[in-house]
Design a protein around this motif. Structure first.
Motif, PDB file in Angstrom:
ATOM      1  N   ASN A   1      -1.168  -9.998  -6.482  1.00 44.58           N
ATOM      2  CA  ASN A   1      -1.904  -8.805  -6.890  1.00 44.58           C
ATOM      3  C   ASN A   1      -1.837  -8.548  -8.383  1.00 44.58           C
ATOM      4  O   ASN A   1      -2.583  -7.724  -8.895  1.00 44.58           O
TER       5      ASN A   1
ATOM      6  N   ARG B   1      -8.800   4.328  -1.160  1.00 42.62           N
ATOM      7  CA  ARG B   1     -10.030   4.889  -1.707  1.00 42.62           C
ATOM      8  C   ARG B   1      -9.695   6.139  -2.509  1.00 42.62           C
ATOM      9  O   ARG B   1      -9.012   7.029  -2.025  1.00 42.62           O
TER      10      ARG B   1
ATOM     11  N   GLU C   1       0.823  -1.214   0.000  1.00 48.42           N
ATOM     12  CA  GLU C   1       0.000   0.000   0.000  1.00 48.42           C
ATOM     13  C   GLU C   1       0.855   1.261   0.000  1.00 48.42           C
ATOM     14  O   GLU C   1       0.443   2.284  -0.552  1.00 48.42           O
TER      15      GLU C   1
ATOM     16  N   CYS D   1      -7.134  -0.882   1.785  1.00 43.64           N
ATOM     17  CA  CYS D   1      -7.592  -0.460   0.461  1.00 43.64           C
ATOM     18  C   CYS D   1      -7.425   1.053   0.329  1.00 43.64           C
ATOM     19  O   CYS D   1      -7.706   1.796   1.265  1.00 43.64           O
TER      20      CYS D   1
END
Length: 149
Positions: free
Chosen positions: A134, A78, A51, A76
Motif C-alpha cells: 500500500n 469512503r 482498514e 475501501c
C-alpha cells in the motif's frame, strides 16, 4: 409540515456498503472454502487491520462515522465529500500501513518471547506485505496519497 421519522437509513447513510453483494460474498465464500493453507485468511485479517488503522485515524481527525465499501477487490473507506487539509490527508493515508507495520512488529516481538509458529509467521508476513504494497506510489493506493502535495 413535520416529516415522520424514518426508521430505516438511506443507502448513503449506511456504515457498510456492499458493491455487487452477491458476487462479492460468493467470491469470498469460495476463497475461504478452498483456502487449505490459510493464506487468504491471514490476508483478510491483514486487510481488516489495515482498514482499522485508517478508521482510527479517521476517528481521531474527523470524529464522524465513516462509510466502508466492501467490494470484490477489498475494503475501501469512503470520505463522503469531506475535504481534509493536506496534512490530515497524509495522516489518514498513513494510518493503514502504520497499523500493518505495528502489528507485524508486535507479532514478531511476541513470537520472540514465546516461540515462533507458522501461523505467527504467516500473520506477520501478510501484515508486512500488505503495508509495504500500500505504500507503492500507484494511484488508488496509500503511497500515492502520501506523495500528493
Amino acid at each position: 409540515m413535520i416529516r415522520p421519522k424514518r426508521w430505516s437509513r438511506r443507502p448513503a447513510d449506511r456504515p457498510l456498503r456492499l458493491r455487487a453483494p452477491v458476487l462479492t460474498l460468493f467470491f469470498w465464500v469460495m476463497v475461504l472454502a478452498w483456502d487449505s493453507t490459510s493464506v487468504a485468511r491471514w490476508g483478510m485479517l491483514a486487510a481488516i487491520l489495515h482498514e482499522s488503522g485508517h478508521l482510527l485515524a479517521w476517528a481521531f481527525l474527523v470524529r464522524e462515522p465513516p462509510q466502508l465499501e466492501l467490494t470484490l477487490w477489498g475494503i475501501c473507506l469512503r470520505m463522503r465529500g469531506i475535504c481534509l487539509p493536506a496534512w490530515q490527508e497524509k495522516i489518514l493515508a498513513a494510518g493503514g500501513p502504520v497499523m500493518n507495520f505495528l502489528v507485524c512488529l508486535g507479532l514478531l516481538g511476541w513470537m520472540d518471547l514465546t516461540g515462533y509458529t507458522y501461523a505467527g509467521c504467516w500473520a506477520a508476513a501478510a501484515n508486512l506485505l500488505l503495508g509495504a504494497f500500500n505504500l507503492l506510489p500507484v494511484p488508488g493506493l496509500d503511497g500515492a496519497r502520501l506523495l500528493e502535495n
